[in-house]
Design an enzyme around this catalytic site. Sequence first.
Site, PDB file in Angstrom:
ATOM      1  N   LEU A   4      30.392 -34.881  26.819  1.00 40.75           N
ATOM      2  CA  LEU A   4      29.277 -34.369  26.030  1.00 40.75           C
ATOM      3  C   LEU A   4      27.950 -34.705  26.672  1.00 40.75           C
ATOM      4  O   LEU A   4      26.946 -34.040  26.462  1.00 40.75           O
ATOM      5  CB  LEU A   4      29.292 -34.969  24.616  1.00 40.75           C
ATOM      6  CG  LEU A   4      30.443 -34.561  23.713  1.00 40.75           C
ATOM      7  CD1 LEU A   4      30.450 -35.413  22.462  1.00 40.75           C
ATOM      8  CD2 LEU A   4      30.317 -33.095  23.344  1.00 40.75           C
ATOM      9  N   GLY A  30      23.344 -44.156  26.984  1.00 46.81           N
ATOM     10  CA  GLY A  30      22.574 -45.250  27.547  1.00 46.81           C
ATOM     11  C   GLY A  30      23.369 -46.070  28.545  1.00 46.81           C
ATOM     12  O   GLY A  30      22.836 -46.554  29.531  1.00 46.81           O
ATOM     13  N   PHE A  31      24.663 -46.224  28.315  1.00 46.74           N
ATOM     14  CA  PHE A  31      25.419 -47.082  29.220  1.00 46.74           C
ATOM     15  C   PHE A  31      26.699 -46.448  29.739  1.00 46.74           C
ATOM     16  O   PHE A  31      27.613 -47.129  30.162  1.00 46.74           O
ATOM     17  CB  PHE A  31      25.698 -48.442  28.577  1.00 46.74           C
ATOM     18  CG  PHE A  31      26.408 -48.358  27.247  1.00 46.74           C
ATOM     19  CD1 PHE A  31      27.768 -48.112  27.196  1.00 46.74           C
ATOM     20  CD2 PHE A  31      25.710 -48.537  26.065  1.00 46.74           C
ATOM     21  CE1 PHE A  31      28.414 -48.040  25.991  1.00 46.74           C
ATOM     22  CE2 PHE A  31      26.362 -48.462  24.846  1.00 46.74           C
ATOM     23  CZ  PHE A  31      27.726 -48.213  24.805  1.00 46.74           C
ATOM     24  N   LYS A  88      32.131 -43.125  23.406  1.00 45.58           N
ATOM     25  CA  LYS A  88      31.171 -43.643  24.368  1.00 45.58           C
ATOM     26  C   LYS A  88      31.920 -44.604  25.264  1.00 45.58           C
ATOM     27  O   LYS A  88      32.484 -45.591  24.797  1.00 45.58           O
ATOM     28  CB  LYS A  88      30.115 -44.443  23.603  1.00 45.58           C
ATOM     29  CG  LYS A  88      28.738 -43.927  23.732  1.00 45.58           C
ATOM     30  CD  LYS A  88      27.796 -44.917  23.070  1.00 45.58           C
ATOM     31  CE  LYS A  88      26.451 -44.300  22.875  1.00 45.58           C
ATOM     32  NZ  LYS A  88      25.500 -45.281  22.350  1.00 45.58           N
ATOM     33  N   ASP A 111      14.394 -47.683  20.076  1.00 42.52           N
ATOM     34  CA  ASP A 111      14.477 -46.543  20.986  1.00 42.52           C
ATOM     35  C   ASP A 111      14.649 -45.233  20.223  1.00 42.52           C
ATOM     36  O   ASP A 111      15.501 -44.406  20.542  1.00 42.52           O
ATOM     37  CB  ASP A 111      15.629 -46.744  21.979  1.00 42.52           C
ATOM     38  CG  ASP A 111      15.477 -45.828  23.203  1.00 42.52           C
ATOM     39  OD1 ASP A 111      14.363 -45.291  23.407  1.00 42.52           O
ATOM     40  OD2 ASP A 111      16.467 -45.648  23.930  1.00 42.52           O
TER      41      ASP A 111
END
Length: 847
Positions: A538, A542-543, A560, A657
């Site tokens: 997708l 961030g990581f 993730k 953020d």
Amino acid sequence: MRRIIFLLFGASLFSFSTADDTLTPGRPLTDDGEASLISAGGKFQLGFFSPAGSSNRYVGIWFRNISVDSVVWIANRRRPIAGTSGSLSLTANGTLLIADGNGTVYWTSSTDIAVANPSVQLLDDANLVVREAGGDRNSYPAWQSHDFPTNMHLPGMKIGWNLTSGLNRQLTAWTSATDPAPGNYTFGIEKQGNAQEFVWQGTQPRWRSGPWNGLYFSGLPGIGSESLVRYEFAVDEQEVAAWFAVNNPSVIVRGVLMPDGLLRSEVWMEETQTWSVWVYVPMDPCDVFSPCGPNAVCYPNAWPMCRCLPGFRLRNPRNWDVNGNPSDGCVRKTPLDCRNATDGFFQQSSVKLPDTTASAVNRSMSLEDCRNWCLGNCSCTAYASANLSTGSESGCMIWTSGLADIKFFYGSSSAQPLHVRLAAPDLAAGQWPNLKTARFNSENHKLCRRLTCRLISAAATEPVESGQRRMRTIIITISCAAVLFLFCAACCVWAAKKKEKKHRSDEEEVAEENLDLPVFDLGTIAEATGNFCIDNKLGEGGFGPVYKGKLKEGQEIAVKRLSKMSTQGTDEFKNEVMVIAKLQHRNLVRLLGCCIQGGERMLIYEYMLNGSLDTFLFDKDRCRLLDWRMRYNIILGIVRGLLYLHHDSRYRIIHRDLKTSNILLDKDMNPKISDFGMAKLFGGDETTGNTKRVAGTYGYMSPEYAMNGIFSVKSDVFSFGVLMLEIITGKKNNGAYQSVHHQNLLGEIWSLWKENRVLEIVDDSIHHSCPFDEVLTCIKVGLLCVQERSEDRPIMSSVLQMLGSNSSLLPEPKQPGFVVTGNQNDNDSSGALLSINRLSVTILEGR
Ligand SMILES: *[C@@H]1O[C@H](CO)[C@@H](O)[C@H](O)[C@H]1NC(C)=O
Ligand SMILES: *[C@@H]1O[C@H](CO)[C@@H](O)[C@H](O)[C@H]1NC(C)=O
Ligand SMILES: *[C@@H]1O[C@H](CO)[C@@H](O)[C@H](O)[C@H]1NC(C)=O
Ligand SMILES: *[C@@H]1O[C@H](CO)[C@@H](O)[C@H](O)[C@H]1NC(C)=O
Ligand SMILES: *[C@@H]1O[C@H](CO)[C@@H](O)[C@H](O)[C@H]1NC(C)=O
């Protein structure tokens, strides 16, 4: 000779007629550039005019004190006069007549009335009325212009049918902006079945309001209760008619049918001298009449846009898929079983009710009787209540054919439900088919496995020989065993570590004491994502990468996956788990579990069908899908999510953020805050933190955080302010280089704000759909949130209150932080700023 007499007559008439609102026989109104009627209150004027860009002469009525686009009614729109020799006269029997100097007649009002001693008067509601001089002002006039509207609907003016006289009042659009001749589009009321408003293109329906339910039109939920105007709809033996009234008489509101078929409600803005559009239809592709064919629901923002009602299947799946043409609609999976009386109903909420042109309606029936009425008639396909004005659902309408033109409304669960009749087997499986998933499961998934898949365990790097199924099975078995072993080992290690650790930071303590997060095993996740197939990726979080997946039970997930290289990521991963595992709120993305196995670290979230907000907002096509209502709902959702983080959860959490790409949208376009990799969790009374590692995104960081590393709820408020202003304007705050003025978004808004021109920056694609007072409030709140000094900024609970109030009651914002202002002389420094602004993600180390 005759002409000269007319002209002389006109000149002498001029002296009294300018101040007058009435005309009597024998005293015509001529086109001498001056003569006119003016309504008693001075609001409207009648006379000869030429539309901009044309020299043709027309007799019309216009707003006297408005110079922009002010004509509201035209008599001879079909036949303009070429020169200025025309005149408007009232005959002795009460007929109005427009003729030129040669006696050619260009227009007459109806000729079948006869009034003795007639006079015609221009009233303050723009109605031109013929009656007997001195006749009863409350009686129905012999003739009135409101009964023969042009393209404009004014307060008090009725649209629709007088059933006694058979008169049907409709708006007809101009042909073009300069030609008032009747164009292609008409707006009026269809009285067949349960009456509805329609815009027609020729004879084809183009837009439909849906039936009136006593409070609003089913296709315009919320519009009936607007503070600006009050809509009325009458259905009885005498008439089927719609009209509206303005609540505040000093506000000028009108409805206009545009030459392109848009029906707009406009408000006159004195300050800017413009007509501001606050509602228009059709608003999106689902508003255009029946885009999906029968028995389908149109989802304005989804792809595919059309989906079958539960219990129905595509009539022609191939047509739908290959040609992208969904207009064939859907058919029942199982035929109804009326005689055995086993049918039931599926309740579909949040929709515009299907076309009621062929519906039967009974306004006094109870909803229970309605259901029975439908069950008792074998051709009945659905029912709904017909009247909500009593505070509950009553009255009844039933459909006896295909259900056409159903539109889904995001976030308006209050819209009236539709009860769709289904056969017993389909009732049980009343689930929405998800076409995207269906495809994803079948061909793509297989293809994906064949082409790009790799096993993630140790065996993954070994090429699997084609055809050697056995071999592959063995490898998988081994790797599973290995994974299992690793998992056990990992568990042991973790357990041991947990016991052994005695000196931990506060945050970790908080985190581990009650972290009961479901653990997924690697095999499940690998299978769900097609072995982390590239096609299911997708995006990059961030990581590490984020994949889409589908669990065996059918639930869609987003995974993730922490990239193994990242040490930075390890901290963020832990942080995210610790923070989000504790949170439950409808506007925060939900963590379903994690997977820590075989060297992999993964977080499993609920899947958000519509992706992140930035993919809508900053895309020139997709941004059109976000109308004002939707944007406002998104803003409110973010406010509620933040309010929960800041004040209402057990901990105080600073997100640090917030940005458009971290706002995800579910299938109903509800916003969910995501990405807690940088979030800070405070216990107790602690409110402010300080860090040497300033991390965040340029454009969203508050001055005190970016420069001094100080963060608090107020730094989130700053980011939220930027986010909100981006939602309203559709522009990125870091996109300064795109602006001709070399200003960033905050700078641009601030300059316009100071000049009272801030509405100019509202995104073009919502300009037509937004109520200006609400937008103004949002902009002002946004500016209050981005003020330079953190102590000036409101907290989130105040933000929520402010959004509900009038902008004039809010405090005046001070200069925003980080305004990049234009300085044409200093090209070097602006160049430096621009290059910083180009970076979307910047992590600064130290101070
Ligand atoms: C009136 O008639 C004359 C002669 O037929 C013609 O030349 C003139 O153009 C006409 N005027 C108008 C306004 O039609
Ligand atoms: C009224 O007068 C006009 C023009 O003289 C005529 O055309 C019309 O037929 C008359 N109407 C009636 C009802 O007499
Ligand atoms: C319909 O028109 C007739 C005359 O044409 C009038 O008397 C009656 O009041 C009208 N009805 C309504 C509801 O306006
Ligand atoms: C009614 O039910 C019976 C048995 O369940 C079935 O055979 C029959 O086809 C049904 N009748 C109709 C009209 O569907
Ligand atoms: C079912 O309802 C429709 C619409 O009211 C009506 O036309 C039809 O006659 C009804 N059929 C039966 C069997 O009652």
